[in-house]
Write an enzyme that holds these catalytic residues in place. Sequence first.
Site, mmCIF file in Angstrom:
data_model
loop_
_atom_site.group_PDB
_atom_site.id
_atom_site.type_symbol
_atom_site.label_atom_id
_atom_site.label_comp_id
_atom_site.label_asym_id
_atom_site.label_seq_id
_atom_site.Cartn_x
_atom_site.Cartn_y
_atom_site.Cartn_z
ATOM 1 N N ASP A 74 0.915 -1.165 -0.105
ATOM 2 C CA ASP A 74 0.011 -0.072 0.089
ATOM 3 C C ASP A 74 0.960 1.269 -0.080
ATOM 4 O OD1 ASP A 74 -2.125 2.151 1.010
ATOM 5 O OD2 ASP A 74 -3.288 0.337 0.760
ATOM 6 N N GLN A 75 0.330 2.399 -0.368
ATOM 7 C CA GLN A 75 0.899 3.663 -0.292
ATOM 8 C C GLN A 75 0.177 4.800 0.251
ATOM 9 O OE1 GLN A 75 2.077 5.816 -4.208
ATOM 10 N NE2 GLN A 75 3.942 5.313 -3.609
#
Length: 197
Positions: A74-75
């Site tokens: 994820d970012q």
Amino acid sequence: MSSSLVLASGSQIRRLVLEQACIPFRVDKSDVDETALKEKHADLNPAEMALLLGRAKSRQVSARLPGEIVLGADQTMELEGQLLDKLPDAALARDRLKRMRGKPHYLHSGLSLHRDGEEIWSLSRTSTIHVREFSGSFLETYLEQAGDALTASVGAYAYEGLGAQLFETVEGDYYAILGLPLLPLLEALREFGVIET
């Protein structure tokens, strides 16, 4: 090679990065409720949140795929100390981009590998992106041309495309900016027998 990789993400750019690096994998998308996790762990900073989300995705898919190595990623984006989410519609992109103009923001990538429900590797990386002082006419042209990028990423840009014109300098690995720090991931995949040493 005794292991294969499962990507617990529907991200097109992460798929493309793995495909271009010739990494064998298949997709089994997690259905982690990211909004609920963010609300439950609102005390975490944006970098910790990225890792928490990546771990949750990897863990969830790993629990249903015995023996498989599962990658969750994820970012998050941080601007002026605030964690920002993807825009629900393109109409809001103008205000977001105006707010970003002339300032740095931070992209935090969180990666996790799980096997049999247990984490075997994790990584957190932060990239700093300096947005240039772009003109109002550039902004209007950008908004016309950017298309899906306005809602597909939290920053309302695709770094690998037209979005590159928004920036003055970047501090960080190209792949980390895309949301999948590739070189340390490759090292881990070699260690766990997914790709050749």
